[in-house]
Scaffold this active site. Structure first.
Site, PDB file in Angstrom:
ATOM      1  NE  ARG A  92       9.332  -2.622 -36.760  1.00 44.56           N
ATOM      2  CZ  ARG A  92       8.765  -3.188 -37.594  1.00 44.56           C
ATOM      3  NH1 ARG A  92       7.209  -3.141 -38.258  1.00 44.56           N
ATOM      4  NH2 ARG A  92       9.284  -4.425 -38.656  1.00 44.56           N
ATOM      5  CB  THR A 142       3.005  -4.288 -29.605  1.00 44.30           C
ATOM      6  OG1 THR A 142       4.159  -3.068 -29.741  1.00 44.30           O
ATOM      7  CG2 THR A 142       1.926  -4.945 -28.543  1.00 44.30           C
ATOM      8  CG  ASP A 153      16.855  -5.214 -38.362  1.00 44.17           C
ATOM      9  OD1 ASP A 153      16.826  -4.021 -38.318  1.00 44.17           O
ATOM     10  OD2 ASP A 153      16.013  -5.792 -37.591  1.00 44.17           O
ATOM     11  CG  ASP A 201      19.910  -6.036 -36.980  1.00 40.99           C
ATOM     12  OD1 ASP A 201      20.289  -5.828 -35.611  1.00 40.99           O
ATOM     13  OD2 ASP A 201      18.868  -7.102 -36.930  1.00 40.99           O
TER      14      ASP A 201
HETATM   15  C1  PRP Z   1      12.823   0.107 -38.209  1.00 42.18           C
HETATM   16  C2  PRP Z   1      13.108   0.968 -38.869  1.00 42.18           C
HETATM   17  C3  PRP Z   1      11.940   2.344 -38.357  1.00 42.18           C
HETATM   18  C4  PRP Z   1      11.039   0.862 -37.989  1.00 42.18           C
HETATM   19  C5  PRP Z   1       9.973   1.286 -39.285  1.00 42.18           C
HETATM   20  O1  PRP Z   1      14.046   0.415 -37.489  1.00 42.18           O
HETATM   21  O2  PRP Z   1      14.445   2.206 -39.266  1.00 42.18           O
HETATM   22  O3  PRP Z   1      11.828   3.461 -37.431  1.00 42.18           O
HETATM   23  O4  PRP Z   1      11.882   0.005 -38.264  1.00 42.18           O
HETATM   24  O5  PRP Z   1       9.066   0.285 -38.473  1.00 42.18           O
HETATM   25  P1  PRP Z   1       7.366   0.857 -38.399  1.00 42.18           P
HETATM   26  O6  PRP Z   1       7.220   1.922 -39.862  1.00 42.18           O
HETATM   27  O7  PRP Z   1       6.737  -0.417 -39.049  1.00 42.18           O
HETATM   28  O8  PRP Z   1       7.729   1.458 -37.250  1.00 42.18           O
HETATM   29  P2  PRP Z   1      13.771  -0.003 -35.489  1.00 42.18           P
HETATM   30  O9  PRP Z   1      12.714  -0.526 -35.132  1.00 42.18           O
HETATM   31  O10 PRP Z   1      13.320  -1.575 -36.057  1.00 42.18           O
HETATM   32  O11 PRP Z   1      14.619  -0.414 -34.221  1.00 42.18           O
HETATM   33  P3  PRP Z   1      16.499   0.274 -35.216  1.00 42.18           P
HETATM   34  O12 PRP Z   1      16.721   1.689 -35.818  1.00 42.18           O
HETATM   35  O13 PRP Z   1      17.110   0.972 -34.015  1.00 42.18           O
HETATM   36  O14 PRP Z   1      16.890  -0.902 -35.633  1.00 42.18           O
HETATM   37  N1  URA Z   2      12.420  -2.037 -40.092  1.00 43.50           N
HETATM   38  C1  URA Z   2      13.410  -2.775 -41.060  1.00 43.50           C
HETATM   39  O1  URA Z   2      14.673  -2.312 -40.943  1.00 43.50           O
HETATM   40  N2  URA Z   2      12.963  -3.414 -42.253  1.00 43.50           N
HETATM   41  C2  URA Z   2      11.504  -3.704 -42.785  1.00 43.50           C
HETATM   42  O2  URA Z   2      11.659  -4.910 -43.182  1.00 43.50           O
HETATM   43  C3  URA Z   2      10.822  -3.601 -41.534  1.00 43.50           C
HETATM   44  C4  URA Z   2      11.319  -2.472 -40.631  1.00 43.50           C
END
Ligand code: PRP
Ligand code: URA
Length: 217
Positions: free
Chosen positions: A103, A107, A208, A211
């Protein structure tokens, strides 16, 4: 028509509370993600189709059942990775296809960075795996990718969703079932001060998910 199915299974709800706890350390957090993913998938696969198959027991020949659908597990990188292993043990013949999306912090739009799907789908059912369905952008984009690829039947297995994200995915893809352990209250708004959390996080949520699994952040 797809459905949104929120599990009320006591084991899932118990483990979800441990996942939410900010003091749960990464090793335990990963174990819980794995366990909740298995339990949600058990529910999400209750309607898989079966075919009759003969089987010889030590005592007699009888008729049994075998799965007649091939399943593709589609984790969204990176947080979806922690949901794969346990489910794969339940269904070792499943294919695993990774979709890389992150994400954009400003944005909140999903940005695709990895996709190695084969030319034609070889599976009848795709299970999209991602612990968090927040704005719904990542899941919507993944369903778009899978449908363009030719996937006919798709389900989403997420752990926590926001109402905003559920609404968005249902509107864009009303044919897709969404299985979740919880639908939470709301998403964080744009921060007004440096002490506020960033926008687009699920409240109460679990923070997160990437993380917390990988010890980053
Ligand atoms: C997180 C999560 C989803 C996304 C959800 O991933 O694991 O994929 O955000 O958000 P959305 O519904 O608003 O699209 P992130 O983009 O943080 O990446 P990561 O898994 O690599 O940490
Ligand atoms: N991605 C995450 O990991 N946590 C949230 O709450 C939203 C997006």
């Amino acid at each position: 028509m797809g459905q949104v199915i929120q599990s009320s299974h006591p084991l899932i709800q118990h483990k979800l509370t441990l996942l939410r706890n900010k003091d749960t350390e990464p090793k335990k957090f990963r174990q819980l993600i794995r366990e909740v993913a298995i339990l949600l998938t058990y529910e999400a696969t209750a309607d898989l189709t079966l075919a009759d198959v003969p089987v010889e027991t030590p005592l007699a020949r009888t008729m049994g059942k075998e799965l007649s659908e091939r399943i593709g597990l589609v984790p969204i990188l990176r947080a979806g990775l922690g949901m794969v292993e346990g489910i794969w043990e339940l269904m070792p013949s499943a294919e695993v296809w990774h979709i890389g999306l992150y994400r954009d912090h400003k944005t909140l739009q999903p940005v695709e960075y990895y996709n190695k799907l084969p030319v034609h789908p070889r599976v009848q059912l795709c299970l999209i795996l991602d612990p968090m369905l927040a704005t719904g952008g990542s899941v919507e984009a993944t369903i778009d990718i899978l449908k363009r690829w030719g996937a006919k039947r798709i389900k989403v297995v997420a752990i926590i969703a926001a109402p905003e994200g559920i609404k968005r995915v249902v509107a864009a893809h009303p044919d897709v079932d969404i299985h979740v352990a919880a639908i939470d209250d709301h998403l964080t708004p744009e921060p007004l001060s440096p002490d506020d959390p960033p926008a687009g996080y699920i409240v109460p949520g679990l923070g997160d998910a990437g993380d917390r699994q990988f010890g980053t952040g």
